[in-house]
Scaffold this active site. Structure first.
Site, PDB file in Angstrom:
ATOM      1  N   ASN A 156       0.798  -1.225   0.000  1.00  0.00           N
ATOM      2  CA  ASN A 156       0.000   0.000   0.000  1.00  0.00           C
ATOM      3  C   ASN A 156       0.829   1.273   0.000  1.00  0.00           C
ATOM      4  O   ASN A 156       0.376   2.317  -0.455  1.00  0.00           O
ATOM      5  CB  ASN A 156      -0.990   0.007   1.181  1.00  0.00           C
ATOM      6  CG  ASN A 156      -0.307  -0.157   2.521  1.00  0.00           C
ATOM      7  OD1 ASN A 156       0.547  -1.024   2.693  1.00  0.00           O
ATOM      8  ND2 ASN A 156      -0.681   0.668   3.470  1.00  0.00           N
ATOM      9  N   GLU A 252       4.434  -3.694  12.440  1.00  0.00           N
ATOM     10  CA  GLU A 252       3.224  -2.865  12.378  1.00  0.00           C
ATOM     11  C   GLU A 252       2.196  -3.687  11.629  1.00  0.00           C
ATOM     12  O   GLU A 252       2.389  -4.033  10.464  1.00  0.00           O
ATOM     13  CB  GLU A 252       3.524  -1.538  11.684  1.00  0.00           C
ATOM     14  CG  GLU A 252       2.410  -0.508  11.829  1.00  0.00           C
ATOM     15  CD  GLU A 252       1.363  -0.660  10.744  1.00  0.00           C
ATOM     16  OE1 GLU A 252       0.254  -1.168  11.075  1.00  0.00           O
ATOM     17  OE2 GLU A 252       1.636  -0.289   9.608  1.00  0.00           O
ATOM     18  N   CYS A 286      -3.250   1.513   6.762  1.00  0.00           N
ATOM     19  CA  CYS A 286      -3.356   0.976   8.113  1.00  0.00           C
ATOM     20  C   CYS A 286      -3.913   1.997   9.096  1.00  0.00           C
ATOM     21  O   CYS A 286      -4.445   1.628  10.147  1.00  0.00           O
ATOM     22  CB  CYS A 286      -2.003   0.471   8.592  1.00  0.00           C
ATOM     23  SG  CYS A 286      -0.699   1.719   8.570  1.00  0.00           S
TER      24      CYS A 286
END
Length: 482
Positions: A156, A252, A286
């Site tokens: 992303n 993450e 995210c």
């Protein structure tokens, strides 16, 4: 217009090599073939790791000023070739050309900050005489690189996320082996070209392309790799933790980010910010806004305004500068989003905007009346869907915000400092944005979450701390000379 199909090489131990096998990189918008990229073998991943270890161990001294010079050159290269980088990001991924240009700007800044932070990798003196019997001791600690960093990045943010791994690793004197997402490897390869152009010593960087299933275990379990830096899904992160053993790990793992809007907030500002936070990068973020809790007295007005703004977003060609929303990364992902929305609707959710798919495109979607046991209410949608709920109090909003196994970032809109500090104290997240949506971030800040959102913190300074170890030095002085 005919688009040239690229044939790319990967960087292994400082050498550009082709693979015996290749895989295709396709534009998710129309499935057009963009490039063929090496599909590395386990042996080639092992070769990259061993080259990194040899290079690190054979480099007796790598002065900070040399690392800074390389990083500064890379940052300038990125700025000089910004449009080339942006076109690669937009074509291989989901971002519009304008979003891609923004990512290039941020990524260049990430590398620049890495250069600046390299000069600030300092230790501290230690007062050994605080301990009885140690009056004749003096000393300090300093930080030294862990050695070889294994990095795994998602699709992303195919450039800036790579920069967040490589920049701090090089700044702190480590060698790094990167495995980029298979659907978006071209941005990472382009960044590797910038590092080689800047004069990075061979072996300090490898970009190994191919299947995570084929290469991941080798990277994660190889004894020469001292740290794993991973950004991606929670299930993959859990598997990495199990396999990595005693290695340092920074991960993450995403979120299901909440935003609270109270009745004293600037409603227009809250709508503008949360629409952007929910649908930028097609919701594949995210930090993206997934749940919005709005105080009941302003809920009808907020919802109407939010829906109106959402329906104004333009869906279409990523390379068109007027486009707001492009496709998801694959049609498979768009179908998954569709399934999650349909499951929520089957449990009583109401579609207020969007709710339809065309190929890899999924329209920006607003849902209300979503059941708390719907999958979309608890998990990370990673798509252009937002859930809006009325709430009767800040206490209720905070409790419901915390009721998921994620805690990356959150937002709250209010002009009451006491309300803001209640949220700051009680929301279980790694970051809370006041009068901003959850997706606000600068690359220099500590970035990470609680619960299922990950372990450790990124952000250049904080990544450098994770990629280095503290070594204590103590001198015992002769008492007769004191």
């Amino acid at each position: 217009m005919h688009t040239q199909i690229l044939s790319k090489k990967m960087l292994v131990g400082g050498k550009w090599i082709a693979g015996e096998k290749t895989f295709e990189v396709r534009n998710p918008q129309d499935n057009a073939l963009i490039a063929r990229v090496p599909a590395a073998s386990k042996e080639q991943m092992k070769e990259a790791i061993e080259a990194a270890e040899r290079t690190y161990r054979s480099t007796k001294v790598w002065p900070v000023h040399e690392r800074m010079t390389i990083l500064n050159k890379v940052a300038q290269y990125m700025r000089d070739h910004a449009e080339d980088f942006a076109e690669i990001i937009a074509r291989e991924g989901s971002k519009t050309i304008n979003e891609a240009r923004g990512e290039v700007k941020r990524a260049a800044q990430t590398i620049q900050i890495s250069a600046e932070e390299a000069r600030r990798i300092n230790g501290e003196t230690i007062n050994f005489d605080q301990n009885e019997g140690s009056e004749n001791r003096v000393g300090y600690f300093y930080r030294f690189p862990v050695g070889v960093v294994g990095a795994i990045t998602p699709f992303n943010d195919p450039l800036n996320m790579v920069a967040h791994k490589i920049g701090p690793a090089i700044a702190s004197g480590n060698a790094v082996v990167l495995k980029p997402a298979s659907v978006t490897p071209l941005s990472a390869i382009k960044l590797a070209e910038a590092f080689m152009e800047a004069g990075l010593p061979e072996g300090f960087l490898s970009v190994v392309t191919g299947s995570g299933r084929e290469l991941g275990d080798t990277l994660v379990t190889h004894p020469a790799v001292q740290m794993i830096s991973f950004t991606g899904g929670s299930s993959a992160g859990e598997k990495i933790t199990e396999k990595a053993g005693a290695k340092k790990v920074c991960m993450e793992l995403g979120s299901n980010s909440p935003v609270i809007v109270l009745k004293d907030a600037d409603l227009h500002d809250a709508v503008q910010s949360t629409v952007s936070g929910a649908f930028a990068a097609v919701g594949q973020n995210c930090l993206g806004v997934q749940r919005i809790y709005v105080e009941r007295s302003i809920y009808p007005q907020f919802l109407t305004t939010f829906i109106n703004r959402t329906t104004e977003l333009r869906i279409g060609d990523k390379m068109d500068e007027w486009t707001d929303v492009g496709p998801l990364i694959t049609e498979k992902e768009a179908k998954r989003v569709e399934e999650w929305v349909n499951e929520a609707v089957s449990k009583g959710a109401i579609v207020k905007a969007g709710g339809y798919r065309e190929g890899a495109f999924y329209a920006p979607t607003v849902l209300t009346n979503v059941s708390e046991d719907a999958k979309i209410a608890k998990e990370e949608i990673f798509g252009p869907v937002v859930l809006i709920y009325p709430i009767d109090s800040l206490y209720e909003a905070v409790e419901r915000s915390n009721d998921v196994n994620y805690g990356l970032q959150a937002g709250i809109f209010t002009n009451d400092i006491n309300q803001a500090f209640y949220a700051i104290k009680n929301m279980n997240v790694g970051g809370i944005m006041i009068n901003d949506s959850s997706d606000y971030r600068i690359d220099a800040m500590p970035f990470g979450g609680t619960k299922g959102s990950g372990v450790g913190r990124e952000g250049i300074k904080y990544a450098i701390e994770a990629m280095t170890e503290a070594k204590v030095v103590s001198f015992r002085l002769q008492e007769n000379l004191l």
